[in-house]
Design an enzyme around this catalytic site. Structure first.
Site, PDB file in Angstrom:
ATOM      1  N   GLU A 133      16.193  96.251  27.028  1.00 40.16           N
ATOM      2  CA  GLU A 133      16.239  95.177  28.038  1.00 40.16           C
ATOM      3  C   GLU A 133      17.646  94.600  28.017  1.00 40.16           C
ATOM      4  O   GLU A 133      18.187  94.315  26.955  1.00 40.16           O
ATOM      5  CB  GLU A 133      15.182  94.127  27.695  1.00 40.16           C
TER       6      GLU A 133
ATOM      7  N   ASP B 288      10.539  99.831  34.050  1.00 45.63           N
ATOM      8  CA  ASP B 288       9.868  98.598  34.475  1.00 45.63           C
ATOM      9  C   ASP B 288      10.940  97.634  34.966  1.00 45.63           C
ATOM     10  O   ASP B 288      11.320  96.704  34.260  1.00 45.63           O
ATOM     11  CB  ASP B 288       9.103  98.033  33.273  1.00 45.63           C
TER      12      ASP B 288
ATOM     13  N   PRO C  23      13.109  95.147  37.950  1.00 46.16           N
ATOM     14  CA  PRO C  23      12.927  94.269  39.116  1.00 46.16           C
ATOM     15  C   PRO C  23      13.257  95.030  40.403  1.00 46.16           C
ATOM     16  O   PRO C  23      13.506  96.241  40.372  1.00 46.16           O
ATOM     17  CB  PRO C  23      13.922  93.135  38.875  1.00 46.16           C
TER      18      PRO C  23
END
EC number: 2.5.1.16
Lengths: 277, 277, 277, 277
Positions: free
Chosen positions: C106, C155, C157
């Site tokens: 991330e 995953d 946006p």
């Protein structure tokens, strides 16, 4: 982020301002209480879903509720404020040079606490040594203090729920009794555009209690329609007879000697509402 | 049905009113034009997504743009209206007893046609025999009519797009030239709260062209903040010297002799904006 | 209090939910980050003004991004998650019985920190011993780990700003290289209703890189239109050949063996979009 | 112009789409009726402030309410439609090759008239010679036509006000009686996300009346949450036993043989709602 505070000013009219964040949200024993941070108006105090005051435009309300009556009375030494938990009215009262002693009666101590924490521009007057703060019901308070005050200021929310009594004839009679024999008082009396019937009713009631009753106007952009009314009722002194030179030269942002007079000039439609009242 | 007209008054502020239906929607050669039916304000004229006028509160604007200057001039016989396609300003001008001849110059004939169809309360003045209607550019018109008018009224939309020129110094010089040597003019000059810089700039420009320049205020609830300004610039006559007894007793709804005077009393913050201008 | 979060799903479509309070508002080095408390959806995570996930409906997204590919691969032992800072995808991955080791990459550590604090239902998977957390750019990460993963989950946006690269062909080639020779991956690929061109482009690109490419659907009520797509691209295993009896009996809330299959049944209009891709 | 239709999907959730103009607004004897022109969804039919259908996504609803039951019955020759005044369901029914005769019973003829005028894409089926149109109360109609229909479709608005009876057990018994001995029917049964209790109640009631009861899903983006349910109740034929090759090859936009089957695959949470029903 599109986060918006919306106020349903009536069933068909909405006012919305963007919100950066909620600073405080609480259900007090009396009402829903919130402080919002907004890019447009700075911090905004909201009670039961209605904007009470914003850091941006509060001066247009607080200077006008306080200095018009204080300067109408030649010796406004003892002043009572009913409501006004945010502290803005108290701030104006305590800086008036002739005021010696002010009592502020607010029913919801959480409004005061939250205003102290988040709205220092308004609440700083609350710590002035001239001011005595009482957490109690204003309607009861006035009945227990007959003949005591020179000037009384009714700084209430809208006449819905708990504040409803603050707009009734019985309360006004109590206020008259709490005033000295040459006393006077002012109440915020809502929008001439959206509440003309309420204004007419208050005017009619006060005309039966006081010899001098006058409506005056200010502009509060965050209130419905912008135009806002105060009703001043007086046992002796007439706000139209104030001499400009008697108005103390404080650092005002809205009020001044010209505004003192001009605020009583009413649009024709409003004169007619009062004539028919 | 939840159908709402929303106006983004700025990036962080919205005004919304419920709509019953759209009566007219059109893209004219100049602008997007709509007439909405609303329960709150009656019919609403919207140009390029901005409320121009509503049947409910138009009198607060139109009486004030017209009667303040008309009563400042002792003989407002020849009057020019620039813009004002809805007809509200013309309606006020033609009912003034001293006006003999009025010319209205509107660039977009579709506004006039649609107002005639849907807004008879406003547009009825357009058929008055005193009024001459011209579909052309107001900026050009004034340059071709030097020394012709007693009073000129600039009833423009916001200073965005085509109307921008109506707020510039060059245009004001043209207006000055189009006035007789004792003429005067008024322009709507936006919100003191949201456009203080524009007001200051206009004031500064006009002070260099006219000996007398005065700002006055009205309340228009459907405009941002409610408080709205007009700037009056005059070669000779001062609006503060008008005698109440010289104001004709017409059936006004907002304007009256007291309002004529009080409208020039400016809140302290606005006096300071002009002082620094 | 009328406090509303609004999402402009496109220029002409808005989704709004009431907000009780803001729990967290922050500008991280990568994006605007907020956690809202709502009566309708519980806590809501908002990045750059777009709802990423809500406690109410996150399972419809997270179970479907994780279990469809994990159960398509017979031995999904080594799993990479790109993005997914809220932790919901990781939570699903680590509870799959065949997963031995998962890495989550991330870019914005603030999303993780805020999710740990306010969204424990989602973030609890982040503390699982099977999971390794890395704060870095996912696009770079895949280029440095060739041939390492059985399953990769993207995953991300929406493909706006920083996440745009996560929808490009070059990135997908990197993902293909990071997979073992029988690996497969899934990416969330937006709305079939509002982003058909993007879906077609991704599909076309992946068909040139992988032998098996299949689109499948879920419903996410808080995403535009409700219908949401994932694209699965695989070097060897076909999700349509999974046997129901091989799907582990976990306590799912959305996914199950029937849904595994049915999710690949596409409405006719979507089949045609892919056929033309 | 910012003109928005807003639907309060519940107290805490709003859906808004921009409106170009209102094409029709009327209070019929039964309901408020409007047709809006929108850039996002084309024309939108609104009854009592709730979107009934839009030109943009109506096919996802109408194909699914019609073709799933029509293809479940081997000889759907005689079909009854209750409600469906916009005509979309009728359009799908009359184009099914096996349908010989359809009756549509709509209580509000104004919906039909307005749909004919403004929604030709939906209403064109209303003029098909196979279709008989009756303006009367559907609840009464079924009681007068025992044993007459192969397939009945209940295309009702939300269970509020007049349509409430269309969701009650007594009505379903009437529908069962109006069906032939191998008949079947489908009703739209609202959102699994926002109305799970209603779905459970309907399911429970129908299980006591019919041997086969199955819920199936579609996506309707302009309905709350996007996910929408139909309940099919059948005296003899099971929709899961339909053979793909028996489904007629019509030009569908949503429905197809795979969707026929997949629509009955229910998310785990919904299976559990039905299990507990």
């Amino acid at each position: 982020m599109e986060l918006w505070y919306t106020e349903n000013q009536n069933d068909d009219l909405r006012f919305s301002c963007r919100v950066t964040r909620t600073l405080h949200v609480e259900k007090t024993p009396f009402q829903h209480l919130a402080v919002l941070e907004t890019p447009c108006f700075g911090r905004v105090l909201v009670l039961d879903g209605i904007v009470q005051t914003t850091v941006w435009d509060e001066f247009m309300y607080h200077e006008m509720i306080a200095h018009v009556p204080l300067n109408t009375h030649p010796r406004p030494e003892k002043v009572l404020i009913i409501g006004g938990g945010d502290g803005g009215t108290a701030r104006e009262v305590v800086r008036h040079p002739k005021v010696k002693n002010a009592v502020m009666v607010e029913i919801d101590e959480r409004v005061i606490a939250v205003s102290r924490q988040y709205l220092p521009e308004l609440s700083r007057g609350l710590d002035d040594p001239k001011l005595e703060l009482r957490i109690e019901d204003g309607i009861e308070y006035v009945t227990k203090h007959p003949g005591e005050y020179d000037v009384i200021l009714i700084d209430s929310p809208d006449p819905i729920g708990p504040a409803k009594g603050l707009f009734g004839r019985q309360f006004y009679e109590g206020v008259a009794a709490a005033l000295k024999e040459d006393g006077l008082f002012v109440a915020q009396t809502e929008s001439p555009l959206f509440n003309p019937d309420l204004i007419a009713e208050i005017y009619r009631n006060l005309r039966e209690i006081f010899p001098i009753v006058r409506l005056y106007l200010t502009c509060v952009p965050t209130y419905p329609g912008g135009m806002w009314s105060f009703t001043l009722a007086s046992k002796k002194y007439d706000p139209l007879e104030v001499k400009p030179e008697d108005i103390p030269a404080l650092p005002y942002r809205y009020y001044n000697a010209e505004i003192h007079r001009a605020a009583f000039a009413l649009p024709q439609f409003l004169q007619e509402i009062l004539r028919r009242a």
